[in-house]
Design an enzyme around this catalytic site. Structure first.
Site, PDB file in Angstrom:
ATOM      1  N   SER A  19     -33.272 -23.860 -71.810  1.00 57.50           N
ATOM      2  CA  SER A  19     -34.373 -24.482 -70.598  1.00 57.50           C
ATOM      3  C   SER A  19     -35.712 -24.212 -71.052  1.00 57.50           C
ATOM      4  CB  SER A  19     -34.154 -23.612 -69.269  1.00 57.50           C
ATOM      5  OG  SER A  19     -32.920 -24.114 -68.912  1.00 57.50           O
ATOM      6  N   LYS A  68     -26.636 -18.293 -58.690  1.00 62.70           N
ATOM      7  CA  LYS A  68     -26.758 -19.496 -57.837  1.00 62.70           C
ATOM      8  C   LYS A  68     -26.525 -19.093 -56.356  1.00 62.70           C
ATOM      9  CE  LYS A  68     -26.327 -22.693 -61.739  1.00 62.70           C
ATOM     10  NZ  LYS A  68     -25.543 -24.112 -62.057  1.00 62.70           N
ATOM     11  N   ASP A 105     -27.916 -29.794 -60.207  1.00 60.76           N
ATOM     12  CA  ASP A 105     -26.855 -29.844 -60.857  1.00 60.76           C
ATOM     13  C   ASP A 105     -26.174 -31.287 -60.753  1.00 60.76           C
ATOM     14  OD1 ASP A 105     -27.388 -27.602 -62.327  1.00 60.76           O
ATOM     15  OD2 ASP A 105     -26.000 -26.558 -61.071  1.00 60.76           O
TER      16      ASP A 105
END
Ligand code: NDP
Length: 285
Positions: A19, A68, A105
């Protein structure tokens, strides 16, 4: 010179995260003045570290495994897709000081499937392997493309059944089952959303499960072909890819939420693919 805006990805482990490089490339492309770092954050420290990050001026966070669900709880308010997913991979500081939670996502997967891989989902029979956080995030975006049926198969059967029942009022037929129940079935698109690839493992799949000219998609990504990508190397498969494209597309969606500009994902996908192939050749030689 103005001080760059600060972004980061939190996760555990995080050392090999792509990332920071992806967001650095997006920032260069779009002339955005920002920094993006990777920070190893165990679940037990998430709340305190996220609070500190935003208190010290941070503008946005990505959250990955195993954070998450904690990020979903941390957000002050949620986008509709994050509410459905019950998982957040992107936190964004708002003008009023509150924190918005989003889940990019599903959008990342669908963009990679539809735009980059040119896969049609309308009236197709789709199988998702796994019933964890990633599956939660991709069900609604997949259902919005009108598949004929969506089957969720999981090692812990009850989790698949429960997840399917949460979405049972959709128009598509959605069911949950165990891997053994897949015997004799055929699917046009098989999406591996289990964490099995991370330990080079493969869910137990019956023979002939992939329809002619079918698509195999592994959410996991690696320089080496994952166990599922190796399984997908069969004559029936027209498309057989890992989740690098999804990773870059979900990052672009987060970048858009934060900065209001859309980066060119194709250029970044090309760059990573060339880099990964080079690494693979070096590892093998
Ligand atoms: P979770 O931990 O929430 O869920 C893991 C799932 O995998 C569960 O359904 C679990 O089954 C199943 N599983 C684990 N090991 C095995 C095994 N050996 N055989 C069969 N099933 C197994 O993980 P996530 O849902 O967050 O992530 C899943 C995958 O998706 C990971 O590989 C992750 O890297 C990838 N991912 C990729 C993204 C991208 O951008 N490309 C984005 C998000 C995720 P059970 O319920 O029985 O334990």
């Amino acid at each position: 010179m103005t001080i760059p805006d600060s972004y980061a990805v939190f996760g555990f482990p995080i050392k090999h995260s792509k990332s920071p490089r992806i967001h650095q490339l997006f920032a260069e492309q779009t002339a955005q003045n920002l920094t993006y770092t990777a920070q190893e954050v165990p679940a037990t420290h998430f709340q305190a570290m996220a609070q500190t990050f935003f208190r010290e001026g941070g503008k946005g966070l990505n959250c990955t495994v195993p954070l998450k669900e904690l990020a979903w709880q941390f957000a002050d308010h949620l986008t509709e897709r994050a509410q459905f997913a019950k998982a957040v991979n992107t936190l964004a500081l708002q003008a009023d000081g509150s924190i918005l939670g989003d889940n990019t996502d599903g959008k990342g997967l669908v963009t990679d499937l539809i735009i980059n891989q040119k896969v049609l989902l309308s009236n197709q029979s789709v199988l998702i392997l796994g019933a964890g956080g990633a599956t939660r995030g991709i069900i609604n975006p997949l259902l919005s493309l009108n598949p004929a049926q969506l089957v969720i198969a999981n090692r812990t059967v009850e989790k698949a059944r429960h997840l399917a029942s949460e979405f049972s009022n959709s128009e598509a037929q959605i069911t949950g089952c165990g891997f053994a129940a897949l015997a004799g079935e055929q699917f046009d698109v098989i999406i591996n959303a289990t964490a099995a690839s991370l330990s080079d493992d493969l869910p137990p799949l019956p023979p002939n499960i992939l329809a002619e000219k079918g698509c195999c998609y592994d959410l996991a990504y690696s320089t080496q072909p994952t166990a599922f990508v190796r399984w997908g190397q069969q004559p029936n498969a027209a498309i057989n890819v890992d989740g690098l494209g999804m990773l870059i597309e979900q990052a672009a969606e987060a970048f858009y939420l934060w900065r209001g500009v859309r980066p060119d994902t194709q250029a970044v996908i090309r760059l990573f693919s060339v880099h990964d192939k080079k690494q693979l050749v070096e590892q093998r030689s």
